[in-house]
Design an enzyme around this catalytic site. Structure first.
Site, mmCIF file in Angstrom:
data_model
loop_
_atom_site.group_PDB
_atom_site.id
_atom_site.type_symbol
_atom_site.label_atom_id
_atom_site.label_comp_id
_atom_site.label_asym_id
_atom_site.label_seq_id
_atom_site.Cartn_x
_atom_site.Cartn_y
_atom_site.Cartn_z
ATOM 1 N N GLU A 29 9.286 0.610 -4.986
ATOM 2 C CA GLU A 29 9.010 0.481 -6.415
ATOM 3 C C GLU A 29 9.621 1.666 -7.164
ATOM 4 O OE1 GLU A 29 5.028 -0.055 -9.197
ATOM 5 O OE2 GLU A 29 4.896 1.141 -7.373
ATOM 6 N N LYS A 65 4.628 -7.308 -11.393
ATOM 7 C CA LYS A 65 3.435 -6.568 -10.968
ATOM 8 C C LYS A 65 2.246 -6.858 -11.873
ATOM 9 C CE LYS A 65 1.947 -1.855 -9.781
ATOM 10 N NZ LYS A 65 2.361 -0.433 -9.814
ATOM 11 N N CYS A 71 2.673 -2.097 -4.772
ATOM 12 C CA CYS A 71 1.861 -0.883 -4.913
ATOM 13 C C CYS A 71 0.363 -1.136 -5.101
ATOM 14 C CB CYS A 71 2.443 -0.014 -6.031
ATOM 15 S SG CYS A 71 1.976 1.731 -5.887
#
Length: 459
Positions: A55, A155, A188
């Protein structure tokens, strides 16, 4: 199949909040993409069929909403038609980054997963459309070995990322490969939440996950490699996890994980990137994992008098602890509805203080989520107030069985040893409504053995 992940030390903008032109944004990102290109070639030469990048690896971080704009590519989210950015660069404007990624995949005949910033214009009539008339997303792209765009993932659980928007609905992103079937994709902070990560895996019965991350390590319970491994074990999946490498920011920790083995990189000392290539088995059906082996006895609870309990802060939460004294014993400690139990025996008595801690409550710092945790940790020093501190080295070898009456089925078994290395439990799973984890003799000094439960409904 052979997989690769690259822990990348990104070339960062010295002034991320400054407004720049697209040309200089592309120049900076080009320096990161040059490194990606070398690594894709190196991975392909080692036989890798898929490579994952971290990321924020291409553009960096700490942007404002307006300063990141020149760094954003346009990537169509709906896959109404096949698009190969390398072969059809003329279809959309502002696609320089994805074109380069697509060409790397095509040239090296490798599946490639990378993270970039994307933009999407929106209509004023859309009630969620931001005032500047566009959405900005933190996006993963998956490209096939011929360069075609297979899937995008935006995300969902942003971590203080003011430059980006949360997508209106969670994306359930996955793509198919000829060598290992379907791969799911998230990013993440997503790993700590039900949506979309857990739901994606359960709904589509996924067994392989690609996971770009920019993770700041937080000991004792949330070091990158520790939690990545626990997730692979808890859900019986393979995870290809690529983290960014910035030790000054506490960022390192990547790996290729199976439920029973891992190939990891954790390095807080030196700079530069690291390519990990490993051959791992494809997980197909739900083979019986060690989650379902029956344990040794779960002994009768705490007949002996437990030593006095004390409170200490661990990871910003107020844990209730009892000290782990002597060479062996049985302990219990409770908070709210959760009781944790420990049977332990030390090979040799060392002058290190360990404690058994419990927390059952809402974690509220750097994100809000409900945790049920039973944790055996090495304390930072010899006084109670040091329990819960970040510790990286230990010498005590401990045989233990740890269990708790967890109220959630989502338990992440953590087992971390000296020098931030991983160990694997001998047995774990449910018995008599308790979840347990047992180990005879860790491979090196024990840092953390914990049951980290996530009670998603109470978030």
């Amino acid at each position: 199949y052979v997989a690769a992940v690259y822990e990348h030390e990104s070339v960062l903008s010295p002034t991320p909040a400054a407004l720049v032109e697209r040309r200089s944004a592309l120049e900076l990102m080009g320096r990161n993409l040059d490194i990606y290109e070398q690594q894709v070639l190196a991975a392909a030469r080692q036989g890798a069929q898929i490579i994952v990048f971290p990321e924020d690896g291409i553009h960096g971080f700490n942007f404002t909403r307006s300063s990141i704009y020149p760094y954003l590519d346009f990537v169509p989210h709906s896959h109404s038609r096949k698009w190969n950015p390398c072969r059809e660069p003329y279809l959309f404007n502002d696609t320089e980054v994805i074109q380069r990624l697509s060409c790397m995949a095509l040239k090296n005949k490798i599946f490639l997963v990378a993270n970039l910033g994307t933009k999407q214009p929106c209509e004023r009539s859309d009630p969620r459309c931001p005032p500047d008339g566009r959405y900005q997303f933190n996006t993963n792209v998956a490209l096939a070995a011929d360069g075609a765009l297979l899937a995008t993932y935006r995300k969902h659980n942003l971590y203080f990322e003011y430059a980006f928007d949360t997508p209106p609905e969670p994306d359930y992103a996955f793509f198919d490969t000829p060598f290992a079937g379907k791969f799911g994709m998230f990013t993440c902070f997503d790993i700590l939440f039900f949506e979309p990560a857990v739901n994606l895996i359960r709904q589509y019965n996924l067994k392989q996950i690609v996971y770009p991350t920019a993770w700041m390590n937080q000991l004792p319970l949330l070091s990158a490699v520790e939690f990545q491994q626990a997730f692979a074990t808890a859900f019986n999946v393979n995870i290809l996890a690529a983290n960014i490498h910035h030790p000054t920011l506490g960022m390192t920790g990547s790996g290729i994980y199976t439920p029973v083995k891992s190939f990891i990189y954790h390095n807080m000392e030196s700079y530069g990137g690291k390519l990990i290539v490993a051959e791992i088995p494809v997980i197909t059906a739900d083979y019986k994992t060690n989650l379902e082996k029956t344990p040794g006895r779960v002994s009768e609870k705490g007949k002996e008098q437990s030593p006095p309990s004390f409170y200490a802060e661990m990871m910003y939460d107020n844990f209730t602890f009892v000290p782990v004294w002597g060479e062996k014993g049985e302990l219990q400690v409770c908070a709210n509805t959760l009781c944790c139990y420990l049977n332990y025996r030390r090979a040799v008595l060392t002058d290190e203080l360990y404690a058994l801690g419990v927390f059952d409550g809402l974690h509220t710092v750097h994100g809000t989520y409900y945790v049920q945790a039973c944790a055996l940790v090495k304390c930072g020093g010899l006084s109670f107030s040091t329990c819960g501190q970040e510790v990286t080295d230990a010498t005590a070898l401990i045989d233990f069985q740890l269990w708790g009456n967890m109220s959630t089925p989502y338990i992440f078994p953590l087992l971390l040893t000296s020098g931030i290395t991983l160990d694997f439990a001998d047995h774990m799973g449910w018995k008599n409504n308790h979840y347990f984890l047992s180990k005879n003799r860790t491979s090196s000094g024990l840092l953390t053995a914990a049951l980290y439960g996530r009670w998603y409904e109470k978030d």
